[in-house]
Design a protein around this motif. Structure first.
Motif, PDB file in Angstrom:
ATOM      1  N   ARG A   3       5.574  13.120  45.978  1.00 33.02           N
ATOM      2  CA  ARG A   3       6.874  13.079  45.535  1.00 33.02           C
ATOM      3  C   ARG A   3       7.970  13.142  46.460  1.00 33.02           C
ATOM      4  NH1 ARG A   3       5.538  16.186  39.846  1.00 33.02           N
ATOM      5  NH2 ARG A   3       3.625  15.230  39.654  1.00 33.02           N
ATOM      6  N   SER A   4       9.078  12.653  46.190  1.00 30.18           N
ATOM      7  CA  SER A   4      10.306  12.556  47.218  1.00 30.18           C
ATOM      8  C   SER A   4      11.565  12.688  46.241  1.00 30.18           C
ATOM      9  CB  SER A   4      10.302  11.631  48.211  1.00 30.18           C
ATOM     10  OG  SER A   4      11.388  11.767  48.913  1.00 30.18           O
TER      11      SER A   4
ATOM     12  N   THR B  10      14.262  11.488  47.651  1.00 28.24           N
ATOM     13  CA  THR B  10      15.146  10.375  48.378  1.00 28.24           C
ATOM     14  C   THR B  10      14.107   9.189  48.373  1.00 28.24           C
ATOM     15  OG1 THR B  10      14.483  11.149  50.519  1.00 28.24           O
ATOM     16  CG2 THR B  10      16.157  12.288  49.799  1.00 28.24           C
ATOM     17  N   TYR B  11      14.900   8.132  48.606  1.00 30.08           N
ATOM     18  CA  TYR B  11      14.346   6.902  48.644  1.00 30.08           C
ATOM     19  C   TYR B  11      15.299   5.922  49.496  1.00 30.08           C
ATOM     20  CZ  TYR B  11      12.120   2.510  47.654  1.00 30.08           C
ATOM     21  OH  TYR B  11      11.510   1.164  47.682  1.00 30.08           O
ATOM     22  N   ASP B  12      14.717   5.148  50.353  1.00 29.63           N
ATOM     23  CA  ASP B  12      15.284   4.233  50.947  1.00 29.63           C
ATOM     24  C   ASP B  12      15.207   2.666  50.411  1.00 29.63           C
ATOM     25  OD1 ASP B  12      16.478   5.880  53.047  1.00 29.63           O
ATOM     26  OD2 ASP B  12      14.467   5.713  53.990  1.00 29.63           O
ATOM     27  N   SER B  13      16.528   2.254  49.981  1.00 24.21           N
ATOM     28  CA  SER B  13      16.357   0.846  49.211  1.00 24.21           C
ATOM     29  C   SER B  13      17.580   0.031  50.012  1.00 24.21           C
ATOM     30  CB  SER B  13      16.724   1.237  47.877  1.00 24.21           C
ATOM     31  OG  SER B  13      16.879  -0.022  47.190  1.00 24.21           O
TER      32      SER B  13
ATOM     33  N   THR C 169      20.340   4.892  51.147  1.00 21.98           N
ATOM     34  CA  THR C 169      19.237   5.947  50.816  1.00 21.98           C
ATOM     35  C   THR C 169      19.894   6.427  49.563  1.00 21.98           C
ATOM     36  OG1 THR C 169      18.810   6.654  53.048  1.00 21.98           O
ATOM     37  CG2 THR C 169      18.496   8.215  51.417  1.00 21.98           C
TER      38      THR C 169
ATOM     39  N   GLN D 145      13.415  11.114  41.293  1.00 19.90           N
ATOM     40  CA  GLN D 145      12.595  11.175  42.569  1.00 19.90           C
ATOM     41  C   GLN D 145      11.528   9.824  42.698  1.00 19.90           C
ATOM     42  OE1 GLN D 145       9.476  14.317  41.245  1.00 19.90           O
ATOM     43  NE2 GLN D 145       9.005  13.283  39.353  1.00 19.90           N
ATOM     44  N   HIS D 146      11.322   9.768  43.594  1.00 19.07           N
ATOM     45  CA  HIS D 146      10.368   8.632  43.930  1.00 19.07           C
ATOM     46  C   HIS D 146       8.768   9.384  44.134  1.00 19.07           C
ATOM     47  CE1 HIS D 146       8.364   6.062  47.360  1.00 19.07           C
ATOM     48  NE2 HIS D 146       8.514   5.072  46.278  1.00 19.07           N
TER      49      HIS D 146
ATOM     50  N   GLU E 280       3.532   2.957  42.982  1.00 15.72           N
ATOM     51  CA  GLU E 280       4.849   3.512  43.214  1.00 15.72           C
ATOM     52  C   GLU E 280       5.782   3.550  42.156  1.00 15.72           C
ATOM     53  OE1 GLU E 280       7.179   3.031  47.306  1.00 15.72           O
ATOM     54  OE2 GLU E 280       5.639   1.611  47.146  1.00 15.72           O
TER      55      GLU E 280
ATOM     56  N   ILE F 124       9.957   4.993  40.365  1.00 16.59           N
ATOM     57  CA  ILE F 124      10.974   6.046  40.502  1.00 16.59           C
ATOM     58  C   ILE F 124      11.368   6.730  39.190  1.00 16.59           C
ATOM     59  CG2 ILE F 124      12.110   5.003  42.515  1.00 16.59           C
ATOM     60  CD1 ILE F 124      14.162   3.765  40.511  1.00 16.59           C
TER      61      ILE F 124
ATOM     62  N   PRO G  10      10.542   0.624  42.397  1.00 16.15           N
ATOM     63  CA  PRO G  10      11.591   1.005  43.328  1.00 16.15           C
ATOM     64  C   PRO G  10      12.271  -0.273  43.493  1.00 16.15           C
ATOM     65  CG  PRO G  10       9.360   2.020  44.048  1.00 16.15           C
ATOM     66  CD  PRO G  10       9.242   1.127  42.762  1.00 16.15           C
TER      67      PRO G  10
END
Length: 86
Positions: A16-17, A19-22, A26, A47-48, A57, A59, A77
């Motif tokens: 789990r994170s 943050t997510y880069d899309s 971010t 969360q991601h 995967e 979100i 995501p």
């Protein structure tokens, strides 16, 4: 008197994170985003999550309805769209 059966805890092999880069940007926890396919709705990113067992995967988000936090929802995501994106 009979004893209750104690069920073992479910252990998830998830990463789990918050943050997510899309698309070169971010997303961090509590950012307001839009989701492709959800017309006119805004969501608060939570969360991601990656399931390390099968590679799935997603979100997790909360719906924002009339300024209040609503239902918990999960999306792929790649569906993230920023408020400034058209």
């Amino acid at each position: 008197m009979r004893r209750k059966k104690v069920h073992p805890s479910i252990v998830h092999n998830w990463t789990r994170s918050e943050t997510y880069d899309s698309n070169g940007r971010t997303v961090i926890k509590d950012d307001i985003i839009r989701i492709d396919g959800q017309q006119g709705q805004r969501f608060m990113f939570l969360q991601h999550v990656i399931n390390n067992d099968n590679g799935a995967e997603w979100i997790d988000c909360h719906e924002i309805h009339k300024g209040a936090v609503g239902m918990w929802r999960s999306f792929r995501p790649e569906q993230i769209r920023f408020l400034s994106d058209r």
